[in-house]
Design a protein around this motif. Structure first.
Motif, short mmCIF file in Angstrom:
data_model
loop_
_atom_site.label_atom_id
_atom_site.label_comp_id
_atom_site.label_asym_id
_atom_site.label_seq_id
_atom_site.Cartn_x
_atom_site.Cartn_y
_atom_site.Cartn_z
N PHE B 235 11.63 13.29 14.54
CA PHE B 235 10.65 13.13 15.65
C PHE B 235 9.60 14.24 15.64
O PHE B 235 8.43 14.00 15.75
N THR B 236 10.38 15.60 15.51
CA THR B 236 9.31 16.72 15.60
C THR B 236 8.26 16.69 14.51
O THR B 236 6.97 16.87 14.58
N ALA B 237 8.80 16.39 13.13
CA ALA B 237 7.76 16.28 12.11
C ALA B 237 6.76 15.22 12.13
O ALA B 237 5.63 15.37 11.97
N MET B 238 7.08 14.10 12.75
CA MET B 238 6.11 12.81 12.97
C MET B 238 5.10 13.47 14.00
O MET B 238 3.94 13.35 13.70
N THR B 239 5.52 13.96 15.08
CA THR B 239 4.42 14.42 16.09
C THR B 239 3.97 15.67 15.79
O THR B 239 2.64 15.55 15.97
N LEU B 240 4.38 16.65 14.98
CA LEU B 240 3.58 17.71 14.57
C LEU B 240 2.38 17.15 13.83
O LEU B 240 1.27 17.66 14.28
N LEU B 241 2.41 16.29 12.90
CA LEU B 241 1.34 15.87 12.04
C LEU B 241 0.37 15.08 12.78
O LEU B 241 -0.80 15.12 12.76
N ALA B 242 0.93 14.30 13.72
CA ALA B 242 0.28 13.10 14.17
C ALA B 242 -0.52 13.77 15.44
O ALA B 242 -1.61 13.14 15.68
N THR B 243 -0.10 14.65 16.18
CA THR B 243 -0.57 15.00 17.49
C THR B 243 -1.02 16.35 17.87
O THR B 243 -1.36 16.55 18.98
N THR B 244 -0.78 17.28 16.89
CA THR B 244 -0.81 18.88 17.15
C THR B 244 -2.39 18.92 17.31
O THR B 244 -3.31 18.29 16.34
N PRO B 245 -2.87 19.48 18.34
CA PRO B 245 -4.27 19.79 18.62
C PRO B 245 -4.89 20.67 17.56
O PRO B 245 -4.12 21.59 16.90
N GLN B 246 -6.06 20.65 17.47
CA GLN B 246 -6.55 21.28 16.27
C GLN B 246 -7.04 22.62 16.72
O GLN B 246 -7.86 22.92 17.43
N MET B 247 -6.01 23.62 16.80
CA MET B 247 -6.16 25.02 17.41
C MET B 247 -6.60 25.98 16.32
O MET B 247 -5.91 25.98 15.31
N GLU B 248 -7.51 26.65 16.36
CA GLU B 248 -8.00 27.53 15.36
C GLU B 248 -8.48 29.04 16.21
O GLU B 248 -9.35 28.80 17.02
N GLY B 249 -7.73 30.17 15.79
CA GLY B 249 -7.88 31.27 16.54
C GLY B 249 -7.60 31.22 18.02
O GLY B 249 -8.67 31.76 18.68
N GLY B 250 -7.05 30.40 18.65
CA GLY B 250 -6.74 30.33 19.99
C GLY B 250 -7.50 29.32 20.73
O GLY B 250 -7.30 29.01 21.94
N ARG B 251 -8.47 28.63 20.07
CA ARG B 251 -9.27 27.68 20.74
C ARG B 251 -9.30 26.48 19.95
O ARG B 251 -9.39 26.32 18.86
N SER B 252 -9.37 25.35 20.70
CA SER B 252 -9.37 24.07 20.14
C SER B 252 -10.63 23.66 19.48
O SER B 252 -11.66 23.78 20.05
N THR B 253 -10.41 23.20 18.21
CA THR B 253 -11.70 22.87 17.47
C THR B 253 -11.62 21.37 16.95
O THR B 253 -10.53 20.92 16.75
N ASP B 254 -12.65 20.87 16.86
CA ASP B 254 -12.79 19.42 16.25
C ASP B 254 -12.94 19.93 14.79
O ASP B 254 -13.79 20.97 14.14
N PRO B 255 -11.74 19.35 13.69
CA PRO B 255 -12.04 19.74 12.33
C PRO B 255 -13.22 19.40 11.36
O PRO B 255 -13.61 20.04 10.55
N PHE B 256 -14.28 18.54 12.26
CA PHE B 256 -15.32 18.06 11.57
C PHE B 256 -16.61 18.80 11.93
O PHE B 256 -17.62 18.62 11.66
N GLU B 257 -16.36 19.81 13.07
CA GLU B 257 -17.63 20.41 13.43
C GLU B 257 -18.48 21.15 12.73
O GLU B 257 -19.86 20.99 12.70
#
Ligand code: SF4
Ligand SMILES: [Fe+2]
Ligand SMILES: [Fe+2]
Lengths: 103, 320
Positions: B235-257
């Motif tokens: 369950f953790t593996a599925m949610t890690l990939l599907a729902t982990t927010p895009q955090m970069e250097g402590g801030r949430s980012t859009d991966p396509f920014e």
């Protein structure tokens, strides 16, 4: 032969395990990504190989069903096809000691 | 030079009885030996890639986003090219992870047939690293790994039970890869990309089968506490990939920014359009979802989803 075999296209991953086990009857045609029964078994050796392939199929996609329930005989089946994966009709399918040499 | 390290937890297991003991795995090993291909020779690299034929991977089964439609034609093509490079970069990183995890499987699995087969998968994954790297270099650059994917791969690399490695990699990650490759195959018209996807999917199908065969055999033999841990890990593996927010250097980012900015797209506008589509239940249902459509049914098949955990998958929308 008492069984007919059929691949459930939506479930087949195309891993090729069944055609390895029963090459006289099953294949993944060139350019395709799912298995096909190119010939129904004509000898008991071929049928055994297909039954084993059905038991091995990890996706439960290779179904063995008895001919009298075949969709080809709608009069006998009342028009309802009844497919039975060999792994289910034979409880000694995947996950059993049937194909394992040790325990 | 760009690298990082992670301490893993691997207990290597020797087998001194060499006879085959799991027939379908031995058969799968035979299939794998026959189906080897050469990434340098079997892909039609001589065909040039026409960027207009790659296809837009950002909205499968759906209308292109308004922020994409508003771009001039050449920029739409450029967006599709970069978006594909971003997606494939993550597959490239995933293939490297798969190669390392499979190397671990050779060491940790308890059966000779399991070791022999896993060794063929190491070279399969090496080939996938090679083809994706070569193809991405035709499109754009290699983008960084997405945090959710990295978290999943690291969780599998550091897992202590071999069954966790097998479920995390062979059943979850491989099923998602297969589902995603199918979607991409339906979108692209580039002959080179198509051939890569066809040959790679053929390998991934074996990889999934290995996980299914082995786990159907192994799970019923596990003790209850380990089985519970495996179910929770899945369950953790599925949610890690599907729902982990895009955090970069402590801030949430859009991966396509980065892509938006380079193409003159307003990132806020793009992100809010994507989010509003994600909030529309009908749009979500219509979009192919490899977690829900491919990985979840396979987890059910091997018996790792139980009454204890089923509801949790439903809650996060990952149940089929
Ligand atoms: S073994 Fe099953 S999943 Fe694999 S190719 Fe044959 S029918 Fe398809
Ligand atoms: Fe791969
Ligand atoms: Fe793989």
């Amino acid at each position: 032969m008492p069984h007919r075999f059929e691949v459930v296209e939506d479930d087949c991953t195309g891993c090729g395990l069944c055609s390895e086990r029963a090459p006289e009857n099953l294949e993944i045609p060139a350019g395709f990504s799912i298995a096909e029964v190119f010939k129904q078994p004509e000898t008991s050796t071929e049928e055994e190989a297909c039954l084993e392939a059905s038991e091995y199929c990890p996706a439960g996609a290779l179904l063995a069903h008895t001919k009298d329930l075949s969709p080809a005989d709608p009069a006998q089946s009342g028009g309802q096809a009844s497919f039975v994966p060999a792994g289910e009709s034979t409880p000694a399918g995947i996950g059993s000691e049937d194909w394992r040499n040790d325990t | 030079m760009s690298f990082e390290t992670i301490d893993t937890n691997v207990k290597a297991l020797w087998r001194f009885d060499y006879d085959s003991n799991i027939k379908p795995l031995r058969d799968l090993y035979e299939v794998a030996k026959k189906e080897q291909w050469n990434a340098a020779l079997d892909i039609p690299w001589h065909i040039e890639t026409d960027p207009s034929q790659i296809g837009d991977m950002s909205a499968p089964n759906a209308e292109p986003y308004d922020f994409v439609k508003a771009l001039p034609k050449e920029k739409q093509i450029e967006f599709a090219k970069r978006r594909s490079a971003h997606l494939l970069s993550n597959f490239l990183h995933g293939e490297q992870g798969a190669m390392m995890i499979c190397g671990q499987l050779v060491e940790v699995v308890p059966d000779m047939d399991g070791k022999l087969y896993a060794s063929t998968q190491v070279i399969d994954e090496a080939r996938h690293v090679e083809v994706f790297h070569r193809y991405i270099s035709r499109l754009d650059r290699i983008y960084p790994i997405m945090p959710g994917l990295k978290a999943l791969l690291n969780a599998v690399l550091t897992a202590d039970l071999w069954q966790m490695k097998c479920i995390g990699m062979q059943v979850i990650a491989e099923s998602i890869a297969m589902g995603s490759f199918k979607t991409m195959l339906a979108i692209t018209h580039d002959e080179v990309f198509k051939k890569i996807l066809q040959l790679t999917s053929q390998d991934e199908a074996r990889h999934v089968s290995y996980g299914l065969i082995y786990m159907k055999d192994a799970i019923p033999k596990m003790n209850e506490p380990d089985r519970d841990r495996l179910e929770d890990f899945a369950f953790t593996a599925m949610t890690l990939l599907a729902t982990t927010p895009q955090m970069e250097g402590g801030r949430s980012t859009d991966p396509f920014e980065q892509i938006y900015l380079e193409l003159g797209i307003d990132p806020q506008k793009a992100t809010s359009e994507i989010i509003s589509r994600m909030m529309d239940p009908e749009a979500v249902r219509a979009q192919p979802n490899p977690f829900r459509d491919y990985a979840y049914p396979q987890l059910e098949r091997v018996g790792v989803i139980t009454d204890r955990t089923r509801a949790k998958y439903r809650e996060v929308g990952l149940a089929a």
